[in-house]
Design a protein around this motif. Structure first.
Motif, PDB file in Angstrom:
ATOM      1  N   GLN A  55       0.826  -1.151   0.005  1.00  0.00           N
ATOM      2  CA  GLN A  55       0.175  -0.061   0.105  1.00  0.00           C
ATOM      3  C   GLN A  55       0.941   1.373  -0.098  1.00  0.00           C
ATOM      4  N   ASN A  56       1.960   1.195   0.863  1.00  0.00           N
ATOM      5  CA  ASN A  56       2.799   2.518   0.951  1.00  0.00           C
ATOM      6  C   ASN A  56       3.521   2.694  -0.265  1.00  0.00           C
ATOM      7  N   GLU A  57       4.104   1.592  -0.894  1.00  0.00           N
ATOM      8  CA  GLU A  57       4.973   1.582  -1.926  1.00  0.00           C
ATOM      9  C   GLU A  57       4.109   2.196  -3.198  1.00  0.00           C
ATOM     10  N   LEU A  58       2.871   1.733  -3.267  1.00  0.00           N
ATOM     11  CA  LEU A  58       2.052   2.180  -4.466  1.00  0.00           C
ATOM     12  C   LEU A  58       1.605   3.646  -4.213  1.00  0.00           C
ATOM     13  N   ALA A  59       1.246   4.003  -2.980  1.00  0.00           N
ATOM     14  CA  ALA A  59       0.912   5.394  -2.793  1.00  0.00           C
ATOM     15  C   ALA A  59       2.084   6.278  -2.916  1.00  0.00           C
ATOM     16  N   ALA A  60       3.307   5.935  -2.654  1.00  0.00           N
ATOM     17  CA  ALA A  60       4.526   6.865  -2.741  1.00  0.00           C
ATOM     18  C   ALA A  60       4.722   7.066  -4.366  1.00  0.00           C
ATOM     19  N   LYS A  61       4.226   6.183  -5.323  1.00  0.00           N
ATOM     20  CA  LYS A  61       4.422   6.257  -6.542  1.00  0.00           C
ATOM     21  C   LYS A  61       3.283   7.077  -7.290  1.00  0.00           C
ATOM     22  N   GLY A  62       2.560   7.615  -6.529  1.00  0.00           N
ATOM     23  CA  GLY A  62       1.438   8.280  -7.021  1.00  0.00           C
ATOM     24  C   GLY A  62       0.041   7.920  -7.483  1.00  0.00           C
ATOM     25  N   VAL A  63      -0.168   6.393  -7.033  1.00  0.00           N
ATOM     26  CA  VAL A  63      -1.240   5.757  -7.414  1.00  0.00           C
ATOM     27  C   VAL A  63      -2.462   6.339  -6.503  1.00  0.00           C
ATOM     28  N   GLN A  64      -3.684   6.598  -7.194  1.00  0.00           N
ATOM     29  CA  GLN A  64      -4.816   7.268  -6.454  1.00  0.00           C
ATOM     30  C   GLN A  64      -5.447   6.048  -5.576  1.00  0.00           C
ATOM     31  N   VAL A  65      -5.586   6.265  -4.309  1.00  0.00           N
ATOM     32  CA  VAL A  65      -5.927   5.218  -3.480  1.00  0.00           C
ATOM     33  C   VAL A  65      -7.481   5.594  -2.992  1.00  0.00           C
ATOM     34  N   LEU A  66      -8.348   4.536  -3.316  1.00  0.00           N
ATOM     35  CA  LEU A  66      -9.770   4.641  -2.747  1.00  0.00           C
ATOM     36  C   LEU A  66      -9.915   3.870  -1.725  1.00  0.00           C
ATOM     37  N   ARG A  67     -10.162   4.331  -0.521  1.00  0.00           N
ATOM     38  CA  ARG A  67     -10.167   3.420   0.689  1.00  0.00           C
ATOM     39  C   ARG A  67     -11.678   3.481   1.229  1.00  0.00           C
ATOM     40  N   TYR A  68     -11.944   2.096   1.436  1.00  0.00           N
ATOM     41  CA  TYR A  68     -13.240   2.013   2.051  1.00  0.00           C
ATOM     42  C   TYR A  68     -13.241   1.090   3.370  1.00  0.00           C
ATOM     43  N   GLN A  69     -14.381   1.227   4.113  1.00  0.00           N
ATOM     44  CA  GLN A  69     -14.472   0.470   5.307  1.00  0.00           C
ATOM     45  C   GLN A  69     -14.781  -0.960   5.041  1.00  0.00           C
TER      46      GLN A  69
END
Length: 233
Positions: free
Chosen positions: A64-78
């Motif tokens: 998760q951290n690796e992809l977010a650091a590369k600029g991937v847009q993260v859509l997080r749900y409960q």
């Protein structure tokens, strides 16, 4: 599968056929979407999705951290929600005018998830979006109304035709061990189970109703192969 409009590749958290995934990625796409644990095979293969969606109960935090650091847009749900991660992802992709979707990691694993993923194909087909679900052992696509499709053979593979969720009318098969001409396959019948390839591609035609085309034996399918091609009527 013939492209109509934009093409998306979606990778979920179920079993993945890495050879066919590499083939699809190399062929190109307009949108690459990872659903929860599906971020891992993409990252391992060196690909960066535009979107990563999920409740993240199956993707390690390091990914998760690796992809977010590369600029991937993260859509997080409960985790407690009314829809699966895959349905939420399909809605996002459909809103971006993608009319052809290859969905990896949506077959195998939990039976309830496999069945609901197949049912999602019907809803998407009704809205004009063609889906192919590809697991590590099976691939599935759906035809509704009038349609024609070509299935490409590979050693050790076979295919089945199942009416779903209605009867399939005017079903014809050419180029297979067991041909068929304008037959009706009734929901609950096993008539379309386990047909075999001969030497060349198989063509299947549907006049009315809806029909699942299931290819089995993908563990024998080499990298670089195409499974389905939609044909004009």
């Amino acid at each position: 599968m013939q492209a109509t409009g934009k093409k998306a590749i979606l990778v979920g958290g179920g079993p993945v056929h890495y050879g066919l995934l590499r083939t699809a990625l190399a062929a190109g796409y307009d949108l690459l979407f990872a659903v929860d644990g599906g971020g891992k095979p993409l990252a391992d293969l060196g690909y960066q999705p535009q979107f990563l969606l999920g409740d993240f109960d199956s993707l390690p935090l390091s990914y998760q951290n690796e992809l977010a650091a590369k600029g991937v847009q993260v859509l997080r749900y409960q985790q407690e929600k009314d829809w699966t991660d895959l349905e939420l992802a399909l809605n996002q992709i459909a809103a971006q005018q993608c009319h052809t979707m290859l969905v990896f990691g949506a077959l195998g694993g939990r039976l309830d998830h496999t069945l609901v993923n197949i049912s999602l194909m019907y809803r998407m087909e009704q809205s004009g979006t063609e889906l192919v679900l590809i697991g590590d052992e099976q691939a599935v696509t759906l035809m509704t109304g009038q349609g024609r499709i070509r299935i490409f053979p590979f050693p050790g593979g076979h295919f089945s035709l199942l009416p779903y969720p209605f009867n399939a009318q005017g079903v014809s098969i050419w180029g297979a061990k067991y041909p068929l001409e304008r037959a009706t396959l009734e929901l609950g019948s096993t008539r379309g189970i386990h047909n075999e390839f001969l030497t060349g591609p198989v063509e299947v035609e549907l006049e009315a109703g809806s029909l699942l085309i299931i290819v089995e034996g993908l563990r024998h399918c080499p990298e670089g192969r195409t499974l389905f091609q939609r044909l004009p009527r």
